[in-house]
Design a protein around this motif. Structure first.
Motif, PDB file in Angstrom:
ATOM      1  N   THR A  72       0.831  -1.208   0.000  1.00  0.00           N
ATOM      2  CA  THR A  72       0.000   0.000   0.000  1.00  0.00           C
ATOM      3  C   THR A  72       0.859   1.248   0.000  1.00  0.00           C
ATOM      4  O   THR A  72       0.577   2.221  -0.712  1.00  0.00           O
ATOM      5  N   VAL A  73       1.918   1.224   0.805  1.00  0.00           N
ATOM      6  CA  VAL A  73       2.808   2.390   0.837  1.00  0.00           C
ATOM      7  C   VAL A  73       3.428   2.615  -0.544  1.00  0.00           C
ATOM      8  O   VAL A  73       3.466   3.755  -1.051  1.00  0.00           O
TER       9      VAL A  73
ATOM     10  N   GLY B 154       0.897   4.059  -2.762  1.00  0.00           N
ATOM     11  CA  GLY B 154       0.628   5.439  -2.364  1.00  0.00           C
ATOM     12  C   GLY B 154       1.725   6.381  -2.836  1.00  0.00           C
ATOM     13  O   GLY B 154       1.455   7.465  -3.364  1.00  0.00           O
ATOM     14  N   VAL B 155       2.979   5.963  -2.698  1.00  0.00           N
ATOM     15  CA  VAL B 155       4.093   6.813  -3.131  1.00  0.00           C
ATOM     16  C   VAL B 155       4.028   7.029  -4.638  1.00  0.00           C
ATOM     17  O   VAL B 155       4.190   8.145  -5.145  1.00  0.00           O
TER      18      VAL B 155
ATOM     19  N   LEU C 251      -1.477   7.093   1.436  1.00  0.00           N
ATOM     20  CA  LEU C 251      -0.321   7.093   2.333  1.00  0.00           C
ATOM     21  C   LEU C 251      -0.749   7.366   3.773  1.00  0.00           C
ATOM     22  O   LEU C 251      -0.216   6.783   4.721  1.00  0.00           O
TER      23      LEU C 251
ATOM     24  N   THR D  12      -0.095   4.972   6.866  1.00  0.00           N
ATOM     25  CA  THR D  12       0.636   5.423   8.062  1.00  0.00           C
ATOM     26  C   THR D  12      -0.148   5.099   9.319  1.00  0.00           C
ATOM     27  O   THR D  12       0.411   4.651  10.326  1.00  0.00           O
TER      28      THR D  12
ATOM     29  N   PHE E 143      10.270  12.569  -0.609  1.00  0.00           N
ATOM     30  CA  PHE E 143      10.380  11.130  -0.375  1.00  0.00           C
ATOM     31  C   PHE E 143      11.835  10.691  -0.317  1.00  0.00           C
ATOM     32  O   PHE E 143      12.221   9.855   0.493  1.00  0.00           O
TER      33      PHE E 143
ATOM     34  N   ALA F 124       9.154   4.313  -5.206  1.00  0.00           N
ATOM     35  CA  ALA F 124       8.012   3.604  -4.638  1.00  0.00           C
ATOM     36  C   ALA F 124       8.456   2.256  -4.098  1.00  0.00           C
ATOM     37  O   ALA F 124       8.088   1.865  -2.977  1.00  0.00           O
TER      38      ALA F 124
ATOM     39  N   ALA G 291      10.332   2.791  -0.979  1.00  0.00           N
ATOM     40  CA  ALA G 291       9.458   3.138   0.132  1.00  0.00           C
ATOM     41  C   ALA G 291       8.761   1.895   0.664  1.00  0.00           C
ATOM     42  O   ALA G 291       8.658   1.696   1.885  1.00  0.00           O
TER      43      ALA G 291
ATOM     44  N   THR H   1       9.261   0.330   4.337  1.00  0.00           N
ATOM     45  CA  THR H   1       8.160   0.087   5.262  1.00  0.00           C
ATOM     46  C   THR H   1       8.211  -1.332   5.787  1.00  0.00           C
ATOM     47  O   THR H   1       8.019  -1.586   6.983  1.00  0.00           O
TER      48      THR H   1
END
Lengths: 127, 749, 135
Positions: A12-13, A16-17, A35, A39, B552, B669, B672, B676
């Protein structure tokens, strides 16, 4: 917390990015919303939820049972959801307002930015 | 100033404001007569940081206070006359009062932080006063220059004071002075002292920061007389004098003070010859005097303290009147250029009298307090065995002072009157009484030293504690003094007579200016502007997606840095529980939503897909013991549909645009997402700290009378956060309303 | 916007029902799931329903105040609740209880409720206004 959920949040992140980096203003805003949700999930997951019991003090007892879920991340995320929503509304309205001038292109926004042709004025002190 | 037109603008003249410094002055005099110094006062402010409003008034502070309030009284009288035609005089008086209070705070503060605050406040008020005529570009530039230099020095001072405070273990000036000798071997001293000196040197316009003071002359004359000759520029001198007992034995301190002081005094004296503007000439000679003061502080003899306070006092008593005289001439004739000023004696007899008396004192001739000061200086120097070079330098500096006194007091007033340009006449009483009063005070101190002696001796003992009992005026050896004075006077007369020739000779050297510190300041400021423009164009290019990429990237870089500097234990586990099926559904909803939002082109589709992320989260919350969250998330998603559906048409049709950075975006992306995952996996391996949560759970019912712990946290334990949040929610609407109006207009037009 | 007759007829009763539910959620929030934020959001949903079916003007009329004043009064109420503690000599936002079970906590939560209700209906009404003006 299961591996699957970790993977899900990470995907998902990433999505979203990618949305937030779009040139299209609308997709950019949606990306920020996604995002935001992700979070919230990260914060929620940071406390390792495992209990199904809501954090309510049961009648007749004086304090929260140890079996209940952790109330702290819930309080954090709850306010985050509402405030995030208010800001999303604002972003959508702002985007709509900007879209009038830029046809929704996020790379055509020039409000405060100096144009490349603006002269640099050096400060002068009279001798 | 709008001279010529003698219509006073209406409104108050603010003459009564002079009662404020006068009252303070009388209070000080009454206190000095009744109570022994030092006086102390302290109010606790930020005890955890060792900051308290500590004030301490000893001899040196009392002397500064006497100057600030005593001269201040006459400055206010003078300003009420000088600014009679100035419509914005109310502002000026307000800042002047503020400055005076800041100055009083600075010279009485004992706590280092408090001293720094007042120190900076004087810089800010000085900035406002120098830039008072803000329509003139040169006044603005001068104000900025004064601010940048004194504030930059102020920053250095803060660093130095913090170091000194740490070294001494005391956050007071008196504590540092008391700890003085013990600090000498501290390894931090080589950093602390230069920083403190940088602050003092910039404030007191020492070389190479001497150039801001003449430029600050674009301030109205009362300001020049008060801030830039009598009080504020003495603040650096004050601080050095205050710290002198602690560091006087250090070679570094001695060399820095004597060296910088001598260079400043000589160089400023030379530069005085280059000026034609009376105020700038006086400003240069002020810088020269400040250099002399710095030099005197650096002298190791016990008489140095006396010389410092006497000269400090004498300088204020003659320089402030001379500035007022310059202001009167400007007011009456419309020019301050000494080439156009001659024979004003007849038109302005009282101003001329004040000028002559002040000039006497400046030249150090008998009958004046300047004579007493000069006497103290020569005693200090004979005691201290200064280098011959320094001795010659002071003779030169004093000779130039004599010449400057001649220019200000004789040249412009004597000789045949310049053909009158308009009617030159004496200024109002509010402008000639103050300079006369101040110089007469100086002469009175010469005849009746007992009036000022106790104060000066008390001040001198703050600087040189070993100073014995001295009778200030009787101390001098008449022969030595007269010969020294005589020599100075003769050389000074020579300079005075050849002033124009020297001026032209020096003027031919103006190409050297390109290499001076003032030019360096200019080019640094220019470079700063250029760098600012360059980096603004680099970073603020107007491409929102570019900003996002940078954000970012920065986040990822920070994350990577932290990751590389932690002992990471990644834990991957698959624990199956009874409600895991619900989590799987939630997770599928979330991932499907996110993926669909990415893949769909249609905007409504993107929006609905993003809603799935929210609904999925809600399901997850519901099966993780968080019904409150689930409710909230469901409600939000429902309202979002309404908001988004009505705003969607404003975005127009979705156009698929080329994404020139799509590969970079993709990499970011993926990074990221991977980051995460690492973060979450790392969290798995850490213990959960439930201290707070347990505390809330324990106190919720007994203390906050609520069963729902989440709600109790929101409305009670963390109510301040919640208050902030609803303020943001409410104000987001306030910010959006004009935009909503704009959208409507755009639609109808 | 095409409207179903059924929805038009049911809108008002439904609105009051949802508002009642919202207030109920708000009031029980301290002891059971619910509270000012959730209650506020339910009220926004109710107002939105009304605004879509009968127009924002009707929905506005059935609110105690216009959206922005409503939101600001919520913030003000929360502030006031905080000041009650100060008045009794305790730090800001220390809550005070009376014997009858009334407390400034409830006042604070009502403030949260009003802030959310006012702010979000502000967006909804303004955007629906815009939509209506389109030819």
């Amino acid at each position: 917390m299961s591996l699957m959920l970790m993977l899900g949040i990470s995907l998902t992140v990433a999505a979203g990015v990618l949305l937030a980096l779009s040139r299209d203003l609308f997709r950019l805003i949606v990306g920020l919303a996604v995002l935001g949700s992700a979070t919230n999930l990260i914060v929620f997951m940071a406390a390792r939820p495992g209990s199904l019991i809501p954090p309510l003090v049961e009648a007749g007892t004086q304090q929260l049972s140890t079996a209940a879920a952790n109330p702290l991340p819930q309080a954090l995320v709850l306010t985050a959801i509402v405030i995030g929503f208010a800001l999303l509304c604002f972003a959508l309205v702002l985007g709509a307002w900007l879209a009038g001038n830029s046809a929704g292109d996020a790379d055509q926004l020039r409000d405060a930015e100096p144009a490349a042709t603006d002269a640099v004025k050096p400060p002068v002190l009279e001798p | 100033m709008s001279h010529g037109s003698h219509t006073e603008t209406h409104g108050p003249t603010y003459l009564w404001l002079a009662a404020v410094p006068l009252t303070l002055f009388l209070l000080l005099a009454w206190g000095l007569a009744r109570y022994d110094l030092p006086w102390r006062g302290e109010v606790s402010w930020i005890p955890s940081l060792g900051v308290s409003l500590a004030f301490r008034i000893d001899g040196l502070s009392a002397q500064m206070l006497a100057l600030i309030t005593g001269i201040g009284t006459w400055i206010f009288v003078y300003a009420s006359g000088y600014l009679a035609h100035e419509p914005r005089r109310g502002q000026l008086f307000a800042i002047l009062i503020l400055f005076m209070l800041a100055m009083i705070g600075a010279v009485t503060a004992d706590n280092l932080v408090v001293l720094f605050l007042f120190w900076e406040l004087t810089s800010i008020t000085s900035f406002l006063l120098v830039g008072f005529n803000h329509e003139q570009a040169s006044a603005r530039a001068a104000a900025r220059q004064a601010l940048l230099i004194t504030m930059g020095g102020g920053l250095a001072l803060l660093g130095g004071l913090v170091l000194l405070g740490q070294m001494a273990g005391s956050w007071t000036l008196s504590g540092i002075v008391a700890a003085g000798p013990a600090l000498v071997d501290d390894p931090r001293l080589p950093y602390a002292l230069p920083l403190v000196l940088l602050g003092a040197f910039t404030k007191s316009a020492q070389f190479p920061f001497h150039f801001w003071l003449p430029n600050a002359m674009s301030a109205p004359t009362p300001v020049s007389a008060y801030l830039h000759s009598a009080t504020m520029v003495k603040l650096g001198i004050y601080l050095m004098a205050r710290l002198d007992p602690a560091f006087n034995d250090l070679l570094f301190w001695e060399v820095m003070l004597i060296g910088t002081g001598t260079v400043t005094a000589v160089w400023a004296a030379v530069l005085a010859l280059r000026e034609r503007d009376l105020k700038r000439i006086l400003a240069r000679s002020t810088v020269s005097a400040l250099g002399t003061l710095t030099l005197l502080i650096g002298l190791p003899s016990p008489g140095a303290g006396l010389a410092v306070v006497a000269f400090l006092f004498a300088h204020a008593l003659y320089k402030a009147p001379l500035f007022m005289v310059a202001g009167n001439i400007d007011h009456a004739t419309g020019t301050r250029n000494i080439d156009h000023l001659m024979g004003l004696r007849r038109a302005m007899p009282l101003t001329a009298a004040a000028a002559v008396l002040a000039g006497l004192s400046m030249a150090g001739l008998p009958l004046s307090f300047g004579f007493v000061a000069k006497d103290a200086i020569s005693i200090a120097k004979s005691e201290a065995e200064v280098l011959l070079l320094v001795s010659y330098a002071t003779v030169f500096v004093n000779a130039i002072a004599v010449a400057v006194a001649g220019v200000a007091a004789i040249r412009v007033f004597w000789g045949p009157p310049e053909s009158p340009r308009g009617q030159v006449h004496e200024v109002s009483w509010r402008m000639f009484v103050p300079p006369l009063a101040i110089v007469l005070l100086g002469i009175e101190f010469d005849f009746f030293p007992a009036l000022a002696d106790p104060l000066l001796l008390a001040a001198a003992r703050t600087i040189s504690p070993e100073l014995g009992a001295v009778d200030l005026s009787a101390a001098y050896d008449l022969n030595v003094l007269l010969s020294a004075t005589g020599m100075t006077a003769v050389v000074g007369l020579l300079f005075f007579l050849t002033w124009d020739r020297l001026h032209h000779a020096l003027h031919r050297l103006h190409w050297l200016d390109r290499f001076g510190p003032a030019a360096l300041y200019e080019s640094l400021l220019n470079a700063l502007t250029r760098i600012a423009a360059w980096q603004t164009r680099l970073l603020q290019h107007g491409r929102l997606s570019g900003y996002m990429r940078l954000t970012f990237l920065a986040l990822l870089a920070m994350g990577a840095y932290i990751w590389l500097h932690t002992d990471s234990r990644v834990v991957l586990q698959w624990n199956w529980s009874t409600h895991a099926w619900a989590w799987i559904v939630a997770c599928l909803l979330i991932v499907t939503g996110a993926g669909a939002a990415l893949l769909l082109r249609d905007r409504l589709g993107v929006l609905m897909a993003s809603g799935l992320v929210g609904y999925g989260s809600a399901v997850l919350f519901l099966f993780a013991g968080a019904p409150d969250l689930a409710f909230t998330q469901f409600a939000v998603e429902t309202v979002l549909v309404v908001v988004a559906a009505s705003v969607l048409p404003r975005y127009g049709r979705a156009v698929s645009r080329r994404e020139p950075w799509r590969w970079v975006n993709g990499v970011l992306a993926v990074a990221a997402g991977a980051g995460t995952f690492l973060l979450l996996a790392h969290l798995q391996g850490l213990p959960v700290n439930t201290e707070l949560a347990d505390g809330f759970g324990r106190m919720s019912l007994p203390e906050a009378h609520g069963h729902n712990v989440v709600n109790v946290i929101i409305v009670d334990f963390r109510a301040l956060d919640t208050l902030g949040e609803i303020v943001v929610v409410a104000f987001s609407l306030l910010a959006a309303l004009p935009l909503l109006g704009g959208i409507r207009k755009g639609r109808t037009s | 916007m095409p409207r179903s007759a059924l929805l038009t007829q049911a809108a008002r009763p439904l609105y009051w029902l949802m508002l009642a539910a919202a207030v109920w959620i708000l009031l029980r929030g301290h002891n059971a799931p619910g509270g000012g934020f959730i209650g506020g959001l339910v009220a926004v949903a109710g107002s939105s329903l009304l605004a879509i079916t009968l127009g924002p003007a009707v929905a506005r009329r059935l609110q105690p105040l216009a959206p922005l004043p409503l939101a600001m009064s919520g913030v003000g109420l929360a502030l006031l609740a905080g000041l009650a503690g100060v008045a009794t000599g305790m730090p800001f936002l220390t809550h005070v209880w009376t014997d009858m079970g009334l407390s400034t906590v409830m006042l604070f939560d009502v403030g949260v409720f009003l802030a959310v209700w006012g702010a979000l209906t502000g967006y909804v009404f303004a955007l629906l206004d815009n939509g209506r003006q389109t030819p």
